[in-house]
Write an enzyme that holds these catalytic residues in place. Sequence first.
Site, PDB file in Angstrom:
ATOM      1  N   CYS A 116       0.817  -1.226   0.000  1.00 49.00           N
ATOM      2  CA  CYS A 116       0.000   0.000   0.000  1.00 49.00           C
ATOM      3  C   CYS A 116       0.845   1.269   0.000  1.00 49.00           C
ATOM      4  O   CYS A 116       0.315   2.366  -0.128  1.00 49.00           O
ATOM      5  CB  CYS A 116      -0.946  -0.006   1.188  1.00 49.00           C
ATOM      6  SG  CYS A 116      -1.981  -1.465   1.187  1.00 49.00           S
ATOM      7  N   HIS A 258      -3.444   6.795   2.298  1.00 51.20           N
ATOM      8  CA  HIS A 258      -3.866   5.475   1.837  1.00 51.20           C
ATOM      9  C   HIS A 258      -5.189   5.142   2.539  1.00 51.20           C
ATOM     10  O   HIS A 258      -5.315   5.289   3.757  1.00 51.20           O
ATOM     11  CB  HIS A 258      -2.789   4.441   2.171  1.00 51.20           C
ATOM     12  CG  HIS A 258      -3.279   3.043   2.050  1.00 51.20           C
ATOM     13  ND1 HIS A 258      -3.970   2.603   0.946  1.00 51.20           N
ATOM     14  CD2 HIS A 258      -3.217   1.989   2.915  1.00 51.20           C
ATOM     15  CE1 HIS A 258      -4.299   1.336   1.130  1.00 51.20           C
ATOM     16  NE2 HIS A 258      -3.860   0.945   2.314  1.00 51.20           N
ATOM     17  N   ASN A 288     -10.285  -0.631   0.722  1.00 53.08           N
ATOM     18  CA  ASN A 288      -8.833  -0.471   0.619  1.00 53.08           C
ATOM     19  C   ASN A 288      -8.372  -1.088  -0.708  1.00 53.08           C
ATOM     20  O   ASN A 288      -8.390  -2.306  -0.855  1.00 53.08           O
ATOM     21  CB  ASN A 288      -8.194  -1.174   1.827  1.00 53.08           C
ATOM     22  CG  ASN A 288      -6.674  -1.198   1.771  1.00 53.08           C
ATOM     23  OD1 ASN A 288      -6.066  -0.891   0.751  1.00 53.08           O
ATOM     24  ND2 ASN A 288      -6.062  -1.580   2.876  1.00 53.08           N
TER      25      ASN A 288
HETATM   26  N1  ACO Z   1     -17.544  -8.606  11.670  1.00 52.23           N
HETATM   27  C1  ACO Z   1     -17.875  -8.776  12.956  1.00 52.23           C
HETATM   28  N2  ACO Z   1     -16.964  -8.954  13.927  1.00 52.23           N
HETATM   29  C2  ACO Z   1     -15.674  -8.965  13.570  1.00 52.23           C
HETATM   30  C3  ACO Z   1     -15.248  -8.803  12.239  1.00 52.23           C
HETATM   31  C4  ACO Z   1     -16.249  -8.619  11.261  1.00 52.23           C
HETATM   32  N3  ACO Z   1     -15.962  -8.446   9.963  1.00 52.23           N
HETATM   33  N4  ACO Z   1     -13.915  -8.867  12.194  1.00 52.23           N
HETATM   34  C5  ACO Z   1     -13.483  -9.051  13.451  1.00 52.23           C
HETATM   35  N5  ACO Z   1     -14.554  -9.119  14.296  1.00 52.23           N
HETATM   36  C6  ACO Z   1     -14.559  -9.309  15.736  1.00 52.23           C
HETATM   37  C7  ACO Z   1     -13.320  -9.986  16.248  1.00 52.23           C
HETATM   38  O1  ACO Z   1     -13.461 -11.387  16.162  1.00 52.23           O
HETATM   39  C8  ACO Z   1     -13.270  -9.484  17.666  1.00 52.23           C
HETATM   40  O2  ACO Z   1     -14.144 -10.264  18.443  1.00 52.23           O
HETATM   41  P1  ACO Z   1     -13.765 -10.688  19.945  1.00 52.23           P
HETATM   42  O3  ACO Z   1     -13.593  -9.388  20.674  1.00 52.23           O
HETATM   43  O4  ACO Z   1     -14.931 -11.497  20.346  1.00 52.23           O
HETATM   44  O5  ACO Z   1     -12.462 -11.447  19.790  1.00 52.23           O
HETATM   45  C9  ACO Z   1     -13.847  -8.069  17.589  1.00 52.23           C
HETATM   46  O6  ACO Z   1     -14.568  -8.012  16.347  1.00 52.23           O
HETATM   47  C10 ACO Z   1     -12.795  -6.995  17.610  1.00 52.23           C
HETATM   48  O7  ACO Z   1     -11.752  -7.342  16.692  1.00 52.23           O
HETATM   49  P2  ACO Z   1     -10.539  -6.385  16.419  1.00 52.23           P
HETATM   50  O8  ACO Z   1      -9.585  -7.075  15.492  1.00 52.23           O
HETATM   51  O9  ACO Z   1      -9.998  -5.853  17.715  1.00 52.23           O
HETATM   52  O10 ACO Z   1     -11.276  -5.207  15.664  1.00 52.23           O
HETATM   53  P3  ACO Z   1     -10.721  -3.793  15.301  1.00 52.23           P
HETATM   54  O11 ACO Z   1     -11.532  -2.737  15.892  1.00 52.23           O
HETATM   55  O12 ACO Z   1      -9.223  -3.732  15.481  1.00 52.23           O
HETATM   56  O13 ACO Z   1     -10.998  -3.745  13.735  1.00 52.23           O
HETATM   57  C11 ACO Z   1      -9.805  -3.999  11.669  1.00 52.23           C
HETATM   58  C12 ACO Z   1     -10.399  -4.702  12.884  1.00 52.23           C
HETATM   59  C13 ACO Z   1     -10.925  -3.294  10.938  1.00 52.23           C
HETATM   60  C14 ACO Z   1      -9.150  -5.013  10.764  1.00 52.23           C
HETATM   61  C15 ACO Z   1      -8.760  -2.936  12.154  1.00 52.23           C
HETATM   62  O14 ACO Z   1      -7.874  -3.528  13.071  1.00 52.23           O
HETATM   63  C16 ACO Z   1      -7.970  -2.339  11.034  1.00 52.23           C
HETATM   64  O15 ACO Z   1      -8.504  -1.645  10.174  1.00 52.23           O
HETATM   65  N6  ACO Z   1      -6.638  -2.533  11.029  1.00 52.23           N
HETATM   66  C17 ACO Z   1      -5.788  -2.006   9.998  1.00 52.23           C
HETATM   67  C18 ACO Z   1      -5.776  -2.964   8.858  1.00 52.23           C
HETATM   68  C19 ACO Z   1      -5.206  -2.375   7.599  1.00 52.23           C
HETATM   69  O16 ACO Z   1      -5.276  -1.213   7.357  1.00 52.23           O
HETATM   70  N7  ACO Z   1      -4.654  -3.278   6.774  1.00 52.23           N
HETATM   71  C20 ACO Z   1      -4.245  -2.962   5.479  1.00 52.23           C
HETATM   72  C21 ACO Z   1      -2.906  -2.304   5.408  1.00 52.23           C
HETATM   73  S1  ACO Z   1      -2.617  -1.923   3.758  1.00 52.23           S
HETATM   74  C22 ACO Z   1      -1.726  -3.151   2.916  1.00 52.23           C
HETATM   75  O17 ACO Z   1      -0.509  -3.130   2.910  1.00 52.23           O
HETATM   76  C23 ACO Z   1      -2.446  -4.163   2.113  1.00 52.23           C
END
Ligand code: ACO
Length: 333
Positions: A116, A258, A288
């Site tokens: 990214c 990004h 994304n």
């Molecule tokens: N729907 C419902 N619940 C979900 C989902 C979903 N799609 N995904 C995860 N959960 C649950 C988890 O299981 C967890 O449940 P638990 O508490 O019972 O264990 C809860 O939601 C919280 O999970 P987290 O991982 O803490 O959620 P968070 O608020 O961190 O959001 C996310 C997750 C959206 C992935 C976030 O961490 C994020 O955006 N991170 C950055 C990722 C990113 O930008 N990646 C790309 C980089 S670019 C590249 O190089 C390709």
Amino acid sequence: MKGLGAGMAIIGCGSATPSQVMTNKDLSQLVDTSDEWIRTRTGISKRHLASEDVSLSDLSAQAAAAAIKMAGLTPADIDLIILATSTADDLFGSAAKVQELLEASQAVAFDLTAACSGFVFALVTAAQFIRTGTYQRVVVIGADMLSRWVDWSDRSSCILFGDGAGAVVCQGIADHDHLLGFEMHSDGKQHDSLNLSYQGKAKTLKEGMVISQGSYQPITMNGREVYRFAVAKVPEVIEKALFRADLTTDDIDWLILHQANQRIIEAVASRLKIPAEKVIANLDEYGNTSAASIPIALDEAVREGKIQPGDIIASSGFGAGLTWGAAIFRWGN
Ligand code: ACO
């Protein structure tokens, strides 16, 4: 072609996204999630996914053709094409295929992989060729089709990604440089946070000689780690790039990050004290799109008339590697 060797201007942009749309509601039929969860945690409502007959090279060529047209040039005027992608149609590279599709007969073309951060890294790479006077007109494309590599049973990552391509045309200019400042970083210690990695099995070719053969595996991601990394490093890298440009955040007209997560964008803007009205975001529509997200957002804002010639844009890419970087540039001639 020998250039002017002083600086560059970014004089055209274009983008292309697939017509198929996957909404959050559609995704909730596939994995245990909901529209509400995805929108509140990420800001994403839908993503555009390429159908099986659309290639990364096709989307890239469409975006580049639109950028070349806006720049008032023809493909034959282009000296260099840099395709930033992690999802090439061909592991040997797809840039030359894009060159052929564009009929950019004079251009040399190569791929650059930095996930990214790819678009920002490619823009900076283009500037080096232009500043040295080696090339005069360079097309920089950011394009990715992560739908090919997403684990569609992993609800924590499959909700994030969409496909697309965006491009800009950079041109050598004599008396100033519109790439005002930049900064780039990598940290391989955090490599395991986000991967699309090769996995092989041992294959014996002859007695005592074993090689590995296999294929790439679906994306794995530690979302919380990537989130923490982005919120910590992106404001820092933008401030460093601004310092190099001898500017402050008050001088920025637009912030284009990004498009990974709306919460990341808001946290970075708030840390830099950049007001919401200067922040460009479109991940609601596209999710994304990896290396494509910055040039797609730039293209939409330019075509809507939001971004005007002379405006100063702070852009920052971040992601797998881990890699991150920022480029501060002035839009237009
Ligand atoms: N729907 C419902 N619940 C979900 C989902 C979903 N799609 N995904 C995860 N959960 C649950 C988890 O299981 C967890 O449940 P638990 O508490 O019972 O264990 C809860 O939601 C919280 O999970 P987290 O991982 O803490 O959620 P968070 O608020 O961190 O959001 C996310 C997750 C959206 C992935 C976030 O961490 C994020 O955006 N991170 C950055 C990722 C990113 O930008 N990646 C790309 C980089 S670019 C590249 O190089 C390709």
